[in-house]
Design an enzyme around this catalytic site. Structure first.
Site, PDB file in Angstrom:
ATOM      1  N   CYS A  81     -12.275 -12.753 -28.215  1.00 52.29           N
ATOM      2  CA  CYS A  81     -13.337 -13.329 -29.366  1.00 52.29           C
ATOM      3  C   CYS A  81     -12.982 -12.609 -30.630  1.00 52.29           C
ATOM      4  CB  CYS A  81     -14.788 -12.851 -28.819  1.00 52.29           C
ATOM      5  SG  CYS A  81     -16.050 -13.271 -29.954  1.00 52.29           S
ATOM      6  N   CYS A 135     -15.880 -11.566 -32.406  1.00 52.50           N
ATOM      7  CA  CYS A 135     -16.842 -10.355 -32.023  1.00 52.50           C
ATOM      8  C   CYS A 135     -15.986  -9.244 -32.255  1.00 52.50           C
ATOM      9  CB  CYS A 135     -16.798 -10.451 -30.398  1.00 52.50           C
ATOM     10  SG  CYS A 135     -17.332 -11.792 -29.672  1.00 52.50           S
ATOM     11  N   ASP A 136     -14.563  -9.037 -32.237  1.00 53.06           N
ATOM     12  CA  ASP A 136     -13.880  -7.808 -32.090  1.00 53.06           C
ATOM     13  C   ASP A 136     -12.932  -7.680 -33.136  1.00 53.06           C
ATOM     14  OD1 ASP A 136     -15.181  -7.113 -29.856  1.00 53.06           O
ATOM     15  OD2 ASP A 136     -13.531  -8.113 -28.662  1.00 53.06           O
TER      16      ASP A 136
END
Length: 311
Positions: A137, A140-141
């Site tokens: 992701c 997300c990261d």
């Protein structure tokens, strides 16, 4: 006051399919409970911006859309339970559901909307380095790798969307795709051509991971036509090579799955087990998008209402 544990409809999953199902069943006067370990949105929230959902001329934040969907379903009486379902008995009447906290619920009808999850690349040490440079992701990261080099693997909308996002925060981004052409929409491929800090490697795969002090330090990129390989230093590898169904809950049940593990059902969402319906990415179908998940949710809810009306 004693908590209600029996509902007309239990929906498993708070992605767009599950939330639409809950909205429609609750508006129909059916007592409805929706289960999800985390907050609403499902896989939809793994993208930074949603441009292909109708009604938003400038696109919409997936998080904003998810929470709006949840609030709308709740307004009509749907109950949200932030607990993961750990076991199911779909053959019983009523259906039985047990959460990871050991709480037991029953329902006359169950709508399966667990969705799908990112597919692993299948390279040695991938699991070992997950969370240590290997991610599924980018939104997300990606922030953990600001100013560093990142590699994205894939050739669809998700992969190219990841590249566009990472190009704004990483010093250098490499896109690795096993084919010559991309499966992404033109809006992504056109934008890709204008990114000066992005290098594209077509007809290529990542087939080796290297680390330094337990963190990803490089990947091996191999050209599938020439067989030539080289080591590409990187701090991050973002895998975007498709999804696989989240069907672990269905192991041991008599529900029919296709060869890829998706639940077999037509437009109504009716499965091989009476009183069990499926909606969204978990259903076997050609296209998995937020818009198709919403349509699935409406159809499954309508079919569930008709099932209960005739029972």
């Amino acid at each position: 006051m004693e908590k209600n544990t029996h509902f007309n409809v239990a929906v498993i999953g708070q992605g767009p399919a599950g939330l639409t199902s809950a909205l429609y069943t609750a508006r129909s006067g059916l007592s409805t409970v929706v289960f999800e370990r985390m907050g609403p949105g499902g896989q939809m929230t793994e993208t930074e911006h949603l441009d292909n959902y109708p009604g938003f001329a400038e696109g919409v934040s997936p998080f904003d859309l998810a929470f709006a969907m949840s609030a709308q379903a709740n307004r009509f009486g749907a109950v949200s339970v932030n607990e993961e379902i750990s076991s199911l008995d779909l053959a019983s009447s009523p259906k039985k559901l047990v959460t990871a906290f050991g709480n037991e619920y029953t329902a006359d009808v169950v709508i399966l909307a667990m969705g799908a999850e990112p597919r692993a690349l299948g390279v040695n040490r991938e699991g070992e380095l997950a969370g240590k440079g290997v991610s599924y992701c980018a939104t997300c990261d990606g922030g953990f790798f600001r100013g560093k080099t990142a590699v994205v693997v894939g050739g669809g909308n998700t992969a190219l969307g990841d590249v566009l996002y990472l190009s704004r925060i990483c010093s250098e981004v490499h896109l690795v795709h096993r084919r010559e052409g991309f499966r992404a929409d033109a809006v992504y491929t056109d934008a890709l051509a204008d990114l000066a800090n992005v290098t594209v490697h077509v007809n290529s795969v990542v087939d080796g991971l290297h680390d330094e002090d337990g963190k990803l330090s490089a990947v091996t990129v191999r050209n599938v036509k020439t067989g030539n390989s080289f080591e590409l230093p990187t701090s991050a590898l973002f895998v975007a090579v498709g999804t696989q169904p989240k069907n672990a809950l269905l192991e041991g049940s008599d529900i029919e799955l296709d060869a890829a593990g998706y639940v077999v059902a037509g437009e109504s969402g009716a499965t091989s087990i009476p009183g069990v319906f499926v909606a969204g990415d978990l259903r076997t179908k050609a296209l998995r998008q937020v818009s198709t998940a919403v349509g699935d949710g409406a159809n499954a809810a309508n079919a569930a209402f008709e099932f209960l009306s005739l029972s």
